[in-house]
Motif scaffolding. Sequence first.
Motif, short mmCIF file in Angstrom:
data_model
loop_
_atom_site.label_atom_id
_atom_site.label_comp_id
_atom_site.label_asym_id
_atom_site.label_seq_id
_atom_site.Cartn_x
_atom_site.Cartn_y
_atom_site.Cartn_z
N UNK A 2 23.74 -3.54 -19.88
CA UNK A 2 23.49 -2.51 -18.88
C UNK A 2 22.42 -1.54 -19.38
N UNK A 3 21.68 -0.98 -18.44
CA UNK A 3 20.62 -0.03 -18.76
C UNK A 3 20.81 1.23 -17.92
N UNK A 4 20.86 2.37 -18.61
CA UNK A 4 21.08 3.67 -17.96
C UNK A 4 19.91 4.59 -18.27
N UNK A 5 19.39 5.24 -17.24
CA UNK A 5 18.36 6.25 -17.41
C UNK A 5 19.01 7.63 -17.45
N UNK A 30 22.21 0.12 -23.13
CA UNK A 30 20.85 0.59 -23.34
C UNK A 30 20.66 1.90 -22.58
N UNK A 31 20.16 2.91 -23.27
CA UNK A 31 19.90 4.21 -22.65
C UNK A 31 18.42 4.53 -22.79
N UNK A 37 7.37 14.19 -17.72
CA UNK A 37 5.91 14.16 -17.87
C UNK A 37 5.52 13.17 -18.96
N UNK A 38 4.23 13.07 -19.19
CA UNK A 38 3.73 12.21 -20.27
C UNK A 38 4.07 12.81 -21.64
N UNK A 52 11.93 12.22 -25.95
CA UNK A 52 12.30 11.19 -24.97
C UNK A 52 11.67 9.85 -25.35
N UNK A 53 12.22 8.79 -24.78
CA UNK A 53 11.71 7.45 -25.05
C UNK A 53 10.43 7.14 -24.28
N UNK A 54 10.36 7.64 -23.05
CA UNK A 54 9.21 7.33 -22.18
C UNK A 54 9.26 8.24 -20.97
N UNK A 55 8.16 8.30 -20.22
CA UNK A 55 8.18 9.06 -18.97
C UNK A 55 9.03 8.34 -17.91
N UNK A 56 9.61 9.12 -17.01
CA UNK A 56 10.35 8.55 -15.88
C UNK A 56 9.40 7.82 -14.95
#
Length: 188
Positions: A2-5, A30-31, A37-38, A52-56
């Motif tokens: 599973x992947x959660x944002x 997985x989170x 933002x960038x 953060x891991x990456x931008x939304x």
Amino acid sequence: MSCVLVPLADGFEEIEAISIIDVLRRADIEVIMGSLSEHLMVNGAHGISVHADRPVKGLSVDELDMIVLPGGWGGTKALAADLNVQNLLKAMDAKGKAIGAICAAPYALEAAGVLKEGYTCYPGIEDELSTAGFVGAEQAVVESANVMTSRGPGSAICFALAIVKKLKGAEASEKLRSGLLADYCASM
């Protein structure tokens, strides 16, 4: 898997975000910690910054099994105003995918039009919402259709365990609850 944002905005409630992220990762979920933002460094409401891991932006609803919004009034207002988060919430809801919000974050769900009757939130936030069905303090976690809500920092681990139960089953949630010594969450 599973992947959660978990989208993070400046002013997010650190206890809620970190507790949820930690518990889900312990359950091998997985989170993705997403920034609005960038710029990936996000500042919490109490002076704790998280990378953060990456931008939304650019995330697809098809990549996700659930989106979970932490509270904190400043972060919540930013999530409610962010077009990427709002569009993801609407798309998740349209596909019947799981949505979660804790503390003030049901405000951002209402902004997207996805908050369901039968919810809870931080005391006083219900006064900011027009959606009927506020449950109050009777339950730490409330689930209505595909939307799960919780009260605030003190209920964050119980909320995260309820998410684990939803995504991985009761046995996985119970094993994790026991290991975390979270006996107060047993009545969920």
